[in-house]
Design a protein around this motif. Structure first.
Motif, PDB file in Angstrom:
ATOM      1  N   ASP A   1       0.820  -1.213   0.000  1.00 21.88           N
ATOM      2  CA  ASP A   1       0.000   0.000   0.000  1.00 21.88           C
ATOM      3  C   ASP A   1       0.853   1.262   0.000  1.00 21.88           C
ATOM      4  O   ASP A   1       0.417   2.317   0.464  1.00 21.88           O
ATOM      5  N   CYS A   2       2.056   1.175  -0.503  1.00 17.11           N
ATOM      6  CA  CYS A   2       2.973   2.315  -0.515  1.00 17.11           C
ATOM      7  C   CYS A   2       2.366   3.474  -1.306  1.00 17.11           C
ATOM      8  O   CYS A   2       1.891   3.298  -2.435  1.00 17.11           O
ATOM      9  N   ALA A   3       2.365   4.661  -0.702  1.00 16.96           N
ATOM     10  CA  ALA A   3       1.828   5.856  -1.365  1.00 16.96           C
ATOM     11  C   ALA A   3       2.912   6.649  -2.073  1.00 16.96           C
ATOM     12  O   ALA A   3       2.624   7.682  -2.670  1.00 16.96           O
ATOM     13  N   HIS A   4       4.154   6.172  -1.996  1.00 15.28           N
ATOM     14  CA  HIS A   4       5.282   6.822  -2.675  1.00 15.28           C
ATOM     15  C   HIS A   4       5.467   8.260  -2.185  1.00 15.28           C
ATOM     16  O   HIS A   4       5.756   9.173  -2.976  1.00 15.28           O
ATOM     17  N   GLU A   5       5.316   8.440  -0.858  1.00 12.40           N
ATOM     18  CA  GLU A   5       5.506   9.764  -0.281  1.00 12.40           C
ATOM     19  C   GLU A   5       6.795   9.827   0.539  1.00 12.40           C
ATOM     20  O   GLU A   5       7.681  10.616   0.234  1.00 12.40           O
ATOM     21  N   SER A   6       6.865   8.971   1.568  1.00 14.81           N
ATOM     22  CA  SER A   6       8.075   8.957   2.414  1.00 14.81           C
ATOM     23  C   SER A   6       8.331   7.579   3.006  1.00 14.81           C
ATOM     24  O   SER A   6       9.157   7.440   3.911  1.00 14.81           O
ATOM     25  N   GLU A   7       7.650   6.568   2.490  1.00 15.89           N
ATOM     26  CA  GLU A   7       7.760   5.224   3.057  1.00 15.89           C
ATOM     27  C   GLU A   7       9.158   4.635   2.822  1.00 15.89           C
ATOM     28  O   GLU A   7       9.761   4.867   1.765  1.00 15.89           O
ATOM     29  N   PRO A   8       9.654   3.878   3.786  1.00 11.51           N
ATOM     30  CA  PRO A   8      10.942   3.200   3.574  1.00 11.51           C
ATOM     31  C   PRO A   8      10.810   2.100   2.528  1.00 11.51           C
ATOM     32  O   PRO A   8       9.763   1.462   2.408  1.00 11.51           O
ATOM     33  N   GLY A   9      11.839   1.890   1.756  1.00 10.70           N
ATOM     34  CA  GLY A   9      11.824   0.833   0.747  1.00 10.70           C
ATOM     35  C   GLY A   9      10.959   1.154  -0.450  1.00 10.70           C
ATOM     36  O   GLY A   9      10.544   0.235  -1.173  1.00 10.70           O
ATOM     37  N   CYS A  10      10.692   2.442  -0.705  1.00  5.72           N
ATOM     38  CA  CYS A  10       9.856   2.829  -1.842  1.00  5.72           C
ATOM     39  C   CYS A  10      10.705   2.865  -3.113  1.00  5.72           C
ATOM     40  O   CYS A  10      11.623   3.677  -3.249  1.00  5.72           O
ATOM     41  N   ALA A  11      10.394   1.978  -4.047  1.00  5.44           N
ATOM     42  CA  ALA A  11      11.164   1.905  -5.293  1.00  5.44           C
ATOM     43  C   ALA A  11      10.920   3.135  -6.182  1.00  5.44           C
ATOM     44  O   ALA A  11      11.785   3.525  -6.950  1.00  5.44           O
ATOM     45  N   VAL A  12       9.732   3.731  -6.070  1.00  4.63           N
ATOM     46  CA  VAL A  12       9.427   4.917  -6.876  1.00  4.63           C
ATOM     47  C   VAL A  12      10.285   6.089  -6.431  1.00  4.63           C
ATOM     48  O   VAL A  12      10.878   6.804  -7.264  1.00  4.63           O
ATOM     49  N   LEU A  13      10.367   6.308  -5.114  1.00  6.74           N
ATOM     50  CA  LEU A  13      11.196   7.406  -4.607  1.00  6.74           C
ATOM     51  C   LEU A  13      12.678   7.152  -4.884  1.00  6.74           C
ATOM     52  O   LEU A  13      13.438   8.094  -5.140  1.00  6.74           O
ATOM     53  N   ALA A  14      13.075   5.881  -4.847  1.00  2.77           N
ATOM     54  CA  ALA A  14      14.466   5.556  -5.160  1.00  2.77           C
ATOM     55  C   ALA A  14      14.787   5.896  -6.612  1.00  2.77           C
ATOM     56  O   ALA A  14      15.864   6.429  -6.928  1.00  2.77           O
ATOM     57  N   ALA A  15      13.856   5.602  -7.511  1.00  4.68           N
ATOM     58  CA  ALA A  15      14.050   5.935  -8.927  1.00  4.68           C
ATOM     59  C   ALA A  15      14.064   7.449  -9.137  1.00  4.68           C
ATOM     60  O   ALA A  15      14.782   7.963  -9.986  1.00  4.68           O
ATOM     61  N   LEU A  16      13.285   8.156  -8.337  1.00  5.51           N
ATOM     62  CA  LEU A  16      13.266   9.613  -8.406  1.00  5.51           C
ATOM     63  C   LEU A  16      14.615  10.179  -7.968  1.00  5.51           C
ATOM     64  O   LEU A  16      15.176  11.076  -8.613  1.00  5.51           O
ATOM     65  N   GLU A  17      15.151   9.631  -6.883  1.00  2.34           N
ATOM     66  CA  GLU A  17      16.419  10.115  -6.353  1.00  2.34           C
ATOM     67  C   GLU A  17      17.582   9.813  -7.299  1.00  2.34           C
ATOM     68  O   GLU A  17      18.506  10.618  -7.456  1.00  2.34           O
ATOM     69  N   SER A  18      17.530   8.666  -7.976  1.00  2.00           N
ATOM     70  CA  SER A  18      18.614   8.292  -8.888  1.00  2.00           C
ATOM     71  C   SER A  18      18.533   9.016 -10.232  1.00  2.00           C
ATOM     72  O   SER A  18      19.483   8.977 -11.010  1.00  2.00           O
TER      73      SER A  18
END
Length: 366
Positions: free
Chosen positions: A299-316
């Motif tokens: 149920d990850c909302a891709h906001e600040s959750e740990p282990g979020c692959a979407v946020l990781a792709a954003l950061e990279s």
């Protein structure tokens, strides 16, 4: 426009539509609509048909029931010699925009009822000019139109029009648009130079119908005229000072092409609200949906959750920040519209039961 007869199969008529045609009715395809009447194409040519009373009542309850360009209809002959558009045959596909808009405070407002821009289309051409008003293509607008195109049930195709105006930057622009339109055919077109027209025609083989959508000044009418080989759409010149593009269509119209296929030109779209989304947004943002499968939490909302692959792709840098922001915006709007639609359906159901109960009380009185 020609007024001679047509082979109905060349207009898209098939056994599926024939099975739904009421006995004694004549099949006709809607080419253009006006208030309370439509221009239709039959095997005998073009006719004007007024709307039947049941059709007007249905449209008063739900604008989606209004006839639109591309519809197949059942036509009857009235005693006074006029033709009546008695009913619409079930639509195979429909491009529907919602009534959502932004208010003065930036919030969402409007109603939950939709408007059908085109029906029974096989292909949705999303026309985006390479340069418009001094800026490059609007990727957010492309994503919005693609969401509605996927939801319609037709095959979306993105056309970068006026490709001759961008010069050496065309390859970079195509790469940016391709990233915003995963899985969607993408073509660069210059209608004035005749470049890219053959690949566009390849999507219109046989009796396939396409609709061209995009902002004013996107070159839609110029493209339609180039495909038709003649000036088939009335256009108006650019108005000084307001930025509207040259060759701006003033109505929607179905155009049978001499080389095969049919195409619907549309007026420029300034604001297109989402309507009754099920998978449209997910298909446009399939790259984000794939990333989401790798998130730690379902149920990850891709906001600040740990282990979020979407946020990781954003950061990279793998996922552009603009694209994630666009996904969030369209997701919020789709959810808002779903809530409005549910509320409208509940209210309609309550009104129907109120009428039924009132009728029953009247019958039970001595």
């Amino acid at each position: 426009m020609t007024t001679h007869g047509h082979d109905l199969s060349s207009l898209g008529w098939n056994e599926s539509f024939a099975a739904d045609l009421p006995a004694g009715a004549v099949p006709a395809r809607v080419a253009r609509v006006d208030r309370g009447a439509a221009e239709v194409i039959t095997s005998g040519g073009h006719l004007q048909a007024v709307y039947s009373a049941p059709l007007r009542r249905a449209a008063a309850e739900d604008p989606v029931a209004l006839p639109c360009v591309g519809d197949w209809a059942a036509l009857t002959l009235l005693a006074e010699g006029r033709h009546e558009l008695a009913s619409l045959l079930p639509r195979r596909t429909a491009f529907v925009r919602g009534g959502v808009r932004r208010d003065s405070r930036g919030g969402l407002s409007g109603d939950s009822q939709g408007q059908v821009l085109a029906a029974n289309v096989d292909v949705v051409f999303v026309a985006e000019p390479s340069v418009h008003g001094g800026d490059f293509a609007d990727l957010g607008r492309v994503e919005r139109l693609l969401a509605l195109a996927w939801e319609s049930g037709a095959q979306p195709v993105v056309l970068i029009t006026k490709a001759d105006l961008i010069g050496e930057h065309l390859a970079d622009l195509l790469a940016d648009v391709a990233a915003a339109a995963p899985g969607v055919p993408l073509h660069a077109v210059s209608s004035l130079l005749g470049e890219g027209l053959e690949v566009v025609r390849s999507h219109l083989s046989g009796s396939r119908t396409a609709v061209v959508l995009g902002a004013s000044g996107a070159g839609k009418s110029t493209l339609v005229n180039a495909l038709a080989g003649e000036e088939v759409m009335e256009t108006q010149q650019v108005r000084a000072g307001d930025g509207r593009g040259r060759h701006t269509t003033v109505h929607r119209e179905l155009i049978p092409l001499a080389a095969g296929g049919l195409i619907i030109d549309t007026p420029g779209i300034r604001r297109v609200g989402l309507y009754d989304m099920s998978q449209g947004v997910d298909l446009v943002f399939s790259d984000i949906e794939e990333l989401a499968q790798e998130c730690r939490f379902d149920d990850c909302a891709h906001e600040s959750e740990p282990g979020c692959a979407v946020l990781a792709a954003l950061e990279s840098g793998e996922l552009p920040e603009r694209r994630l922001a666009s996904w969030r915006k369209l997701q919020r709007e789709a959810q808002w519209m779903a809530g409005r639609t549910d509320a409208r359906l509940r209210a309609e159901q309550a009104r129907k039961w109120k009428v039924i109960h009132k009728s029953m009380r009247g019958r039970s009185r001595p």
